[in-house]
Design a protein around this motif. Structure first.
Motif, PDB file in Angstrom:
ATOM      1  N   LYS A 268       0.848  -1.195   0.000  1.00  0.00           N
ATOM      2  CA  LYS A 268       0.000   0.000   0.000  1.00  0.00           C
ATOM      3  C   LYS A 268       0.882   1.243   0.000  1.00  0.00           C
ATOM      4  CE  LYS A 268      -4.054   1.973   0.154  1.00  0.00           C
ATOM      5  NZ  LYS A 268      -5.007   1.830  -0.965  1.00  0.00           N
ATOM      6  N   PHE A 269       0.734   2.069  -1.044  1.00  0.00           N
ATOM      7  CA  PHE A 269       1.555   3.273  -1.183  1.00  0.00           C
ATOM      8  C   PHE A 269       0.730   4.529  -0.908  1.00  0.00           C
ATOM      9  CE2 PHE A 269       4.112   0.384  -3.754  1.00  0.00           C
ATOM     10  CZ  PHE A 269       5.396   0.730  -3.346  1.00  0.00           C
ATOM     11  N   SER A 270       1.407   5.537  -0.423  1.00  0.00           N
ATOM     12  CA  SER A 270       0.787   6.853  -0.274  1.00  0.00           C
ATOM     13  C   SER A 270       1.882   7.905  -0.328  1.00  0.00           C
ATOM     14  CB  SER A 270       0.021   6.961   1.058  1.00  0.00           C
ATOM     15  OG  SER A 270       0.913   6.828   2.147  1.00  0.00           O
ATOM     16  N   SER A 271       1.488   9.128  -0.666  1.00  0.00           N
ATOM     17  CA  SER A 271       2.441  10.233  -0.602  1.00  0.00           C
ATOM     18  C   SER A 271       2.417  10.803   0.810  1.00  0.00           C
ATOM     19  CB  SER A 271       2.088  11.325  -1.625  1.00  0.00           C
ATOM     20  OG  SER A 271       0.744  11.720  -1.491  1.00  0.00           O
ATOM     21  N   CYS A 272       3.543  11.289   1.272  1.00  0.00           N
ATOM     22  CA  CYS A 272       3.650  11.798   2.646  1.00  0.00           C
ATOM     23  C   CYS A 272       3.203  13.256   2.677  1.00  0.00           C
ATOM     24  CB  CYS A 272       5.080  11.660   3.155  1.00  0.00           C
ATOM     25  SG  CYS A 272       5.623   9.957   3.312  1.00  0.00           S
ATOM     26  N   LEU A 273       1.916  13.471   2.892  1.00  0.00           N
ATOM     27  CA  LEU A 273       1.354  14.820   2.812  1.00  0.00           C
ATOM     28  C   LEU A 273       1.860  15.739   3.920  1.00  0.00           C
ATOM     29  CD1 LEU A 273      -2.353  14.067   1.840  1.00  0.00           C
ATOM     30  CD2 LEU A 273      -0.442  14.632   0.349  1.00  0.00           C
ATOM     31  N   MET A 274       2.388  15.161   5.008  1.00  0.00           N
ATOM     32  CA  MET A 274       2.867  15.985   6.113  1.00  0.00           C
ATOM     33  C   MET A 274       4.394  15.964   6.225  1.00  0.00           C
ATOM     34  SD  MET A 274      -0.037  15.392   9.051  1.00  0.00           S
ATOM     35  CE  MET A 274       0.363  16.941   9.870  1.00  0.00           C
ATOM     36  N   ALA A 275       5.057  15.639   5.122  1.00  0.00           N
ATOM     37  CA  ALA A 275       6.518  15.639   5.139  1.00  0.00           C
ATOM     38  C   ALA A 275       7.083  17.033   5.386  1.00  0.00           C
ATOM     39  CB  ALA A 275       7.054  15.079   3.822  1.00  0.00           C
ATOM     40  N   ASN A 276       6.316  18.078   5.044  1.00  0.00           N
ATOM     41  CA  ASN A 276       6.803  19.441   5.271  1.00  0.00           C
ATOM     42  C   ASN A 276       6.864  19.803   6.752  1.00  0.00           C
ATOM     43  OD1 ASN A 276       3.998  19.499   5.490  1.00  0.00           O
ATOM     44  ND2 ASN A 276       3.886  21.650   4.871  1.00  0.00           N
ATOM     45  N   GLN A 593      17.669  44.701  -7.011  1.00  0.00           N
ATOM     46  CA  GLN A 593      16.976  44.074  -5.874  1.00  0.00           C
ATOM     47  C   GLN A 593      15.727  43.353  -6.345  1.00  0.00           C
ATOM     48  OE1 GLN A 593      13.755  45.204  -4.818  1.00  0.00           O
ATOM     49  NE2 GLN A 593      13.721  45.295  -2.598  1.00  0.00           N
ATOM     50  N   MET A 594      15.417  42.215  -5.687  1.00  0.00           N
ATOM     51  CA  MET A 594      14.166  41.490  -5.919  1.00  0.00           C
ATOM     52  C   MET A 594      13.613  41.071  -4.569  1.00  0.00           C
ATOM     53  SD  MET A 594      15.214  38.981  -9.109  1.00  0.00           S
ATOM     54  CE  MET A 594      16.815  38.593  -8.419  1.00  0.00           C
ATOM     55  N   GLU A 595      12.291  41.176  -4.428  1.00  0.00           N
ATOM     56  CA  GLU A 595      11.684  40.694  -3.188  1.00  0.00           C
ATOM     57  C   GLU A 595      10.388  39.957  -3.489  1.00  0.00           C
ATOM     58  OE1 GLU A 595      11.205  44.431  -1.035  1.00  0.00           O
ATOM     59  OE2 GLU A 595       9.037  44.196  -1.139  1.00  0.00           O
ATOM     60  N   LEU A 596      10.099  38.985  -2.618  1.00  0.00           N
ATOM     61  CA  LEU A 596       8.892  38.181  -2.734  1.00  0.00           C
ATOM     62  C   LEU A 596       8.203  38.131  -1.372  1.00  0.00           C
ATOM     63  CD1 LEU A 596      10.400  35.266  -4.791  1.00  0.00           C
ATOM     64  CD2 LEU A 596       8.581  36.745  -5.598  1.00  0.00           C
ATOM     65  N   MET A 597       6.881  38.331  -1.361  1.00  0.00           N
ATOM     66  CA  MET A 597       6.101  38.246  -0.124  1.00  0.00           C
ATOM     67  C   MET A 597       5.926  36.775   0.250  1.00  0.00           C
ATOM     68  SD  MET A 597       4.347  40.129   2.119  1.00  0.00           S
ATOM     69  CE  MET A 597       3.857  41.660   1.298  1.00  0.00           C
ATOM     70  N   VAL A 598       6.259  36.429   1.516  1.00  0.00           N
ATOM     71  CA  VAL A 598       6.173  35.022   1.919  1.00  0.00           C
ATOM     72  C   VAL A 598       5.105  34.750   2.974  1.00  0.00           C
ATOM     73  CG1 VAL A 598       8.568  34.544   1.302  1.00  0.00           C
ATOM     74  CG2 VAL A 598       8.039  35.283   3.632  1.00  0.00           C
ATOM     75  N   HIS A 599       4.740  35.753   3.791  1.00  0.00           N
ATOM     76  CA  HIS A 599       3.761  35.495   4.850  1.00  0.00           C
ATOM     77  C   HIS A 599       3.225  36.837   5.341  1.00  0.00           C
ATOM     78  CE1 HIS A 599       1.508  33.308   7.683  1.00  0.00           C
ATOM     79  NE2 HIS A 599       2.446  32.841   8.485  1.00  0.00           N
ATOM     80  N   VAL A 625       4.363  28.953   7.764  1.00  0.00           N
ATOM     81  CA  VAL A 625       4.444  28.701   6.323  1.00  0.00           C
ATOM     82  C   VAL A 625       5.843  28.216   5.978  1.00  0.00           C
ATOM     83  CG1 VAL A 625       4.267  29.716   4.023  1.00  0.00           C
ATOM     84  CG2 VAL A 625       2.728  30.478   5.842  1.00  0.00           C
ATOM     85  N   ARG A 626       5.907  27.170   5.153  1.00  0.00           N
ATOM     86  CA  ARG A 626       7.187  26.661   4.672  1.00  0.00           C
ATOM     87  C   ARG A 626       7.188  26.640   3.155  1.00  0.00           C
ATOM     88  NH1 ARG A 626      10.204  20.866   6.178  1.00  0.00           N
ATOM     89  NH2 ARG A 626      12.197  21.387   5.169  1.00  0.00           N
ATOM     90  N   GLY A 627       8.281  27.054   2.555  1.00  0.00           N
ATOM     91  CA  GLY A 627       8.375  27.054   1.097  1.00  0.00           C
ATOM     92  C   GLY A 627       9.806  27.073   0.628  1.00  0.00           C
ATOM     93  N   GLN A 628       9.978  27.093  -0.695  1.00  0.00           N
ATOM     94  CA  GLN A 628      11.312  27.097  -1.286  1.00  0.00           C
ATOM     95  C   GLN A 628      11.430  28.165  -2.360  1.00  0.00           C
ATOM     96  OE1 GLN A 628       9.689  23.813  -1.059  1.00  0.00           O
ATOM     97  NE2 GLN A 628      10.684  23.742   0.942  1.00  0.00           N
ATOM     98  N   HIS A 629      12.615  28.762  -2.418  1.00  0.00           N
ATOM     99  CA  HIS A 629      13.010  29.622  -3.528  1.00  0.00           C
ATOM    100  C   HIS A 629      14.292  29.060  -4.127  1.00  0.00           C
ATOM    101  CE1 HIS A 629      10.625  33.000  -1.446  1.00  0.00           C
ATOM    102  NE2 HIS A 629       9.959  32.600  -2.504  1.00  0.00           N
TER     103      HIS A 629
END
Length: 807
Positions: A268-276, A593-599, A625-629
């Motif tokens: 039985k396989f599943s993706s780890c939705l809470m790996a973050n 300069q570059m900026e991105l809004m994260v939270h 919030v967790r993310g990648q750039h």
């Protein structure tokens, strides 16, 4: 009722229509069809939802139009086919959306919201109607008549023909004495299962298709919904993913099995939705298996990261034993209730994942001791081809090296205080879910930390620096071996108030490069659009909102280019890009300069409709919030030789690998049947869905079941015409013997949304100064598909399964 016989009505979002339709009697359904056939009920737009245009990716937009239009076709037939895009409520409009509408086959698109200065000018100049060329690459294939609603959502004066209005009618008969017109006017694996092994899992995909369509709505993906609605979206999406994964183990088993008795090793396989948040139940077991599926049409490497509780493992893949590392997670995530987060991550590279294919890995805890990662005090990481340095004093990024070129660049987290606002008057509105409005106390972003504490780790696979900015911001800067980007894995929240005001957090990258006020942002993850700070091409810009007035939607990447120089020596004429893993607002507020809004955490409602402040809660505390750039840079196309990758080539490559990232599934292998020897005897550990790799500039965008013996196939050219001397050229793909499990025996080209044959698309001729280009006919007997830069071609292909011999 007889009064209504003279009226026409429109139906817009198919999700609402479908919900209503399923509860109707056959008599009501037949009446509805009669209304449609007589033209009194007109279907417009017809996507599953009226999607947002700023934050939605073109993949998702096309998918949700395809699903909505398929439902309309199946229920209402040809007379239900819409000809008009109706985007009156999204918070802005994109050129890629216009291009998509045109390629679907629509005559026109109408919308309501646009900048008030542009609106005023268009009213004065009487140019609320226009021909919009959505793509310079595609020419007239992307042209569409566009109309702006005259008075927002309200009918223009003297044009309200509602039964409650008293406006005079328009008489368009020139012979009449009363004539007055002049003064008034995701899916590939299920395909392999169905045609490779006579299995049908299409119904597993339906809930996910529908929920993903809803997620593109302009009050969903944008965040302009109440907290309880967000929670309901999470519930719906989680349930849909679980349904989609119900039979993934059967699909994987049937793709990989090499003996008839392989069914007894079912896992039985599943993706780890809470790996973050560092939790995956299966990867904490003593024995587990991992399947990594590659949705791209070429070979790729993918770095697998899984939460684990062990220190030593044995990993066996299709090519034997696999090297790996164990590294600490970004945080302990102890605040997340109901789970036990892991404090370590297992990292290994799944090399050479086959196109539309997968690799299978067997992982077992080992009792042997192994050399752990080492912590170091150095400030240089990576190598002379790909790496970065941090400042010895501040612990912040100070430079990056890619392709042997070093760029001075810093990165930090900054903040704006959100304006509180005092009433509903426009000039006093608060910063909130709908608008970004910094308080006057922070006209420029301020640093959240002038120095950070950090720990560095060196391994054979990856080198990374773990930074702590404060008690609610952490980040890992990584460089993987043999990669062409620097990764920033960040964790922000719960946001603490500053100056007793709401806080809006951005990540900011700063170089010394002169960009002359110009930067570039993507349009729905496809085209790139030139932006000029404090300037609008269509109207006079005014700076009432000097910060947010220069913010733009960033779905995929933001780019700076060296300005004013033709010097092509090493390190000159660079294009510098930050790629993101989700839609964010961003800008270049100063040169280089570059900026991105994260939270964001705000204390007052902006009075635009949500009715609550943007102060969200999760796990009984403020949202984290967790993310990648991803940072990349390289020389412009004009400076690159044919053998050298351009900056645009690198961007497209990274965006493809991150936005269409391989799907990792984890399964419990603790049963006695799931020994390595038994699995190796009965399963192949590798599968490719394609016989041949596609050209590097072509991608299979869609491959999914359509009808009994047919598939929906989309091919896209991923480059624009000026991005690369070689890859920006037209391409040709022969699909006759392209797939490993089935052959294509017949093919029909369709509209972009696949709701009608392309040959049946007819559009009105419009007077336009936009130069026309010729569209190309496709002959079904010819399985060579020619594709131009930025083009997407959609086909319904009839297939027959190939005979597969098991051992």
């Amino acid at each position: 009722m007889h009064i209504l016989q003279n009226f026409r009505f429109i139906q817009v979002e198919t999700a609402f229509f479908w919900q209503w339709w399923q509860d109707q009697t056959e008599e009501t359904k037949e009446i509805t069809r009669q209304l449609v056939n007589s033209g009194r009920l007109e279907i417009v737009n017809a996507a599953w939802s009226m999607n947002d245009e700023a934050a939605a990716h073109y993949h998702s937009i096309i998918d949700q139009f395809t699903w909505g239009l398929k439902r309309i076709n199946d229920t209402l037939g040809k007379c239900g086919r819409p000809k008009i895009g109706w985007q009156i409520d999204p918070f802005g409009h994109s050129k890629e959306m216009a291009s998509i509408f045109s390629q679907i086959g629509y005559e026109g698109v109408f919308f309501a919201r646009l900048d008030y200065r542009d609106n005023e000018k268009r009213h004065i100049n009487k140019d609320l109607e226009l021909i919009w060329q959505g793509s310079s690459d595609l020419g007239n294939l992307s042209n569409i008549f566009t109309g702006v609603l005259y008075d927002f959502y309200t009918a223009p004066a003297y044009f309200c023909w509602d039964v409650l209005c008293g406006d005079r009618p328009v008489i368009d008969n020139e012979k009449s004495s009363d004539y007055n017109v002049d003064t008034v006017v995701m899916k590939q694996t299920t395909s392999f299962a169905k045609y490779g092994h006579k299995l049908n899992f299409e119904n597993n995909l339906t809930p996910l298709k529908e929920v993903m369509g809803i997620m593109q709505h302009h009050d969903a993906i944008t965040g302009t919904e109440k907290q309880h609605v967000v929670q309901d979206y999470v519930r719906l999406l989680t349930a849909a993913v679980n349904v989609a994964e119900e039979d993934i183990d059967s699909i994987i088993l049937n793709i990989l099995k090499k003996t008839d008795d392989a069914d007894d090793v079912k896992i039985k396989f599943s993706s780890c939705l809470m790996a973050n948040v560092s939790h995956c139940k299966e990867s904490n077991l003593d024995r587990f298996t991992v399947v990594v599926y590659n949705p791209l049409s070429r070979y790729v490497n993918h770095y697998v990261r899984l939460p684990v509780n062990g220190d030593s493992y044995t990993i066996v893949g299709p090519d034997g034993n696999i090297n790996y590392e164990i590294l600490p997670t970004i945080a302990d995530f102890s605040y997340v209730d109901s789970i036990t987060p892991s404090k370590k991550e297992l990292v290994f590279v799944a090399e050479n994942l086959p196109p539309l294919g997968l690799k299978y890995f067997y992982i077992q805890k080992s009792k042997s001791t192994r050399k752990k990662y080492k912590t170091v005090k150095q400030t240089q990481f990576g190598n002379n081809n790909c790496g970065f340095t941090i400042d010895e004093v501040t612990g912040l990024l100070s430079s990056a090296t890619l392709n042997g070129v070093t760029l001075e660049i810093s990165q930090n987290f900054m903040f704006y205080n959100g304006a509180n606002g005092t009433n509903k008057e426009e000039t006093f509105r608060a910063s909130g879910a709908y608008i970004f409005r910094p308080a006057t106390t922070t006209p420029k972003a301020l640093s959240l930390a002038n120095s950070v504490t950090y720990t560095a780790y060196i391994t054979d696979i990856v080198e990374e620096v773990h930074q702590v900015f404060n008690n609610w911001i952490r980040q890992i800067i990584r460089v993987y071996k043999n990669e062409n980007y620097i990764e920033f894995d960040w964790l922000v929240g719960p946001i603490a108030l500053i100056n007793d005001l709401g806080v809006e957090v951005v990540t900011q990258f700063v170089t010394k490069r002169l960009s002359n006020g110009v930067f570039y942002t993507d349009s729905n993850g496809k085209q790139m659009v030139k932006r000029i700070r404090n300037f609008r091409e269509m109207y006079t810009y005014t700076d009432e909102e000097p910060i947010s007035g220069n913010y733009y939607p960033i779905t995929s990447n933001i780019v700076l280019k060296d300005g004013g120089s033709d010097d092509c020596s090493p390190g000159k004429n660079l294009e510098i890009a930050i790629l993101n893993d989700r839609a964010q607002g961003g800008s270049s507020l100063e040169d280089g300069q570059m900026e991105l809004m994260v939270h964001r955490r705000l204390l007052n409602d902006d009075a635009f409709g949500v009715g609550e402040p943007l102060n969200e809660i999760e796990f009984n505390k403020g949202v984290v919030v967790r993310g990648q750039h991803y940072l990349t840079f390289g020389q412009k196309n004009s400076c690159s030789k044919n053998s050298v990758k351009t900056a645009a080539t690198n961007r497209r490559d990274i965006a493809q690998r991150k936005l269409l990232s391989p799907w990792v599934f984890v399964g419990d292998a603790t049963s006695n049947k799931h020994t390595l020897e038994n699995l190796q005897a009965k399963l192949n550990f590798e599968f490719s869905g394609l016989v041949n790799v596609l050209p590097n500039n072509v991608q299979i965008l869609t491959l999914e079941p359509w009808t009994e013996n047919k598939l929906l196939l989309r091919l896209e050219h991923i480059f624009s015409k000026d991005e690369d001397n070689v890859l920006s050229q037209p391409a040709t793909v022969n699909i006759r013997n392209l797939f490993t499990l089935f052959n294509v025996v017949n093919i029909e080209e369709m509209s972009l949304a696949a709701h009608m044959p392309k040959a049946e698309i007819e559009k009105m001729p419009w007077n336009s100064v936009i130069p026309e280009t010729l569209s190309r006919k496709f002959r079904s007997a010819d399985l060579n598909i020619h594709i131009m830069p930025m083009e997407i071609r959609t086909f319904i292909v009839e297939v027959v399964a190939k005979t597969r011999n098991l051992v």
